[in-house]
Design an enzyme around this catalytic site. Sequence first.
Site, PDB file in Angstrom:
ATOM      1  N   CYS A 140      -2.574  -4.140   7.065  1.00  0.00           N
ATOM      2  CA  CYS A 140      -2.239  -4.249   8.484  1.00  0.00           C
ATOM      3  C   CYS A 140      -2.710  -2.994   9.211  1.00  0.00           C
ATOM      4  O   CYS A 140      -2.704  -1.889   8.666  1.00  0.00           O
ATOM      5  CB  CYS A 140      -0.743  -4.468   8.668  1.00  0.00           C
ATOM      6  SG  CYS A 140       0.297  -3.102   8.084  1.00  0.00           S
ATOM      7  N   GLU A 197      14.135 -31.047  -3.180  1.00  0.00           N
ATOM      8  CA  GLU A 197      14.799 -31.626  -4.348  1.00  0.00           C
ATOM      9  C   GLU A 197      15.630 -32.795  -3.851  1.00  0.00           C
ATOM     10  O   GLU A 197      16.749 -32.611  -3.372  1.00  0.00           O
ATOM     11  CB  GLU A 197      15.697 -30.594  -5.043  1.00  0.00           C
ATOM     12  CG  GLU A 197      14.969 -29.373  -5.572  1.00  0.00           C
ATOM     13  CD  GLU A 197      15.868 -28.482  -6.414  1.00  0.00           C
ATOM     14  OE1 GLU A 197      16.930 -28.957  -6.869  1.00  0.00           O
ATOM     15  OE2 GLU A 197      15.520 -27.308  -6.618  1.00  0.00           O
ATOM     16  N   TRP A 239      22.122 -34.710 -15.958  1.00  0.00           N
ATOM     17  CA  TRP A 239      20.903 -34.006 -16.320  1.00  0.00           C
ATOM     18  C   TRP A 239      20.017 -34.849 -17.224  1.00  0.00           C
ATOM     19  O   TRP A 239      20.448 -35.318 -18.271  1.00  0.00           O
ATOM     20  CB  TRP A 239      21.235 -32.687 -17.027  1.00  0.00           C
ATOM     21  CG  TRP A 239      22.154 -31.796 -16.262  1.00  0.00           C
ATOM     22  CD1 TRP A 239      23.444 -31.466 -16.579  1.00  0.00           C
ATOM     23  CD2 TRP A 239      21.870 -31.118 -15.039  1.00  0.00           C
ATOM     24  NE1 TRP A 239      23.973 -30.639 -15.634  1.00  0.00           N
ATOM     25  CE2 TRP A 239      23.035 -30.403 -14.670  1.00  0.00           C
ATOM     26  CE3 TRP A 239      20.746 -31.056 -14.221  1.00  0.00           C
ATOM     27  CZ2 TRP A 239      23.092 -29.631 -13.519  1.00  0.00           C
ATOM     28  CZ3 TRP A 239      20.811 -30.288 -13.066  1.00  0.00           C
ATOM     29  CH2 TRP A 239      21.969 -29.587 -12.732  1.00  0.00           C
ATOM     30  N   GLU A 247       0.826  -1.199   0.000  1.00  0.00           N
ATOM     31  CA  GLU A 247       0.000   0.000   0.000  1.00  0.00           C
ATOM     32  C   GLU A 247       0.867   1.259   0.000  1.00  0.00           C
ATOM     33  O   GLU A 247       0.597   2.226  -0.729  1.00  0.00           O
ATOM     34  CB  GLU A 247      -0.910   0.007   1.237  1.00  0.00           C
ATOM     35  CG  GLU A 247      -1.860  -1.183   1.298  1.00  0.00           C
ATOM     36  CD  GLU A 247      -1.304  -2.376   2.048  1.00  0.00           C
ATOM     37  OE1 GLU A 247      -2.089  -3.108   2.661  1.00  0.00           O
ATOM     38  OE2 GLU A 247      -0.062  -2.585   1.994  1.00  0.00           O
TER      39      GLU A 247
END
Length: 344
Positions: free
Chosen positions: A81, A275, A176, A55
Amino acid sequence: MKPEFDQEFMSLALQEGVKGLGLTAPNPSVGAVLVKEGQVVGKGYHKKAGEAHAEQEAIADCLEKGNDPTGSDIYITLEPCSTVGRTPPCTQAIVEAGIRRVVWAADDPNPNHRGAARTLLEGLGVEVVTEVLASEAEELHRAFFKVQRTRMPWVIVKTALSLDGRIVRPPGESQWLTGEEARANVQVLRGEVDAILTSGRTARRDNPRLTYRGERKSKKQPLRVVFTDKEQGNLSQGAYLLEASESGPTRFLSGNLREELRSLAQEGYHTLLLEAGGGLVGEFLDQGLVDEWVSYFAPLVVGGDVPAVGGRGIQDLECRPRLERISYQSFGSDVRVRGFVTQV
């Protein structure tokens, strides 16, 4: 502003909020848009805990552009808030800016704060509208909401696997399975999280870095965590995880998974990326600790005995975890499947 335009401008606020993913913990990645006479006159998002909230960023952006926020509407992805923290309350900034109408998507999940902004603002003559694209906002702020409601972090599992569900290529070949485009997208995913977790076995086998190597310069390195019953993971000298990082030394944890995750959440690590090999992933699934799933499928058939997911498994098909809100995306010749895990 006419109510029929509320969803349009809230969508813009949500887009702002996405920019803060992975940067703001323990705060949510809130976005905000200021609108006056049907035109956006300011926008912003929360960039870092301890700095200006969305904000305040939107109001500052409005003023920097030479616009006057007086009489404008502000669209916010989360209830503003109303208490003093590391920054002044956003309700105060809204009132001081002369904003006449406040629209937010989702209420604060903290019962001690929920509804406080409405009471304060309406008491000062400010119009309040809520629950505009609330489900979309809950999805954006899902980690913050989960920690507030359960004291547990949001856990994302990431796997890269062959079409036959294997995660390791034959000895002597590249580690990979997926191509460069998919691996680049993994860095985008790492950019959304506060910590990256792996197992001791994966750490010893693959010697991973568990670092963010994407393009967001403001992204702090995620905390690196290894679940292992061996001291320092029994890593060999020179292992990447034994090197210093911006996030500090690697954490080596053992014991009760749920309690360790709860401790990480209370430290401010709200979104965690797992992972690891099939053993630890299976254990997380067995304990119902997985919230989101991301798999990258390579167009390969590998064979072998290293599955992507281990654990006990579930005999009854109807009781197995399923994905909902699924998205599919191609990266080169690889395909990513991403969705939220539901426990039946």
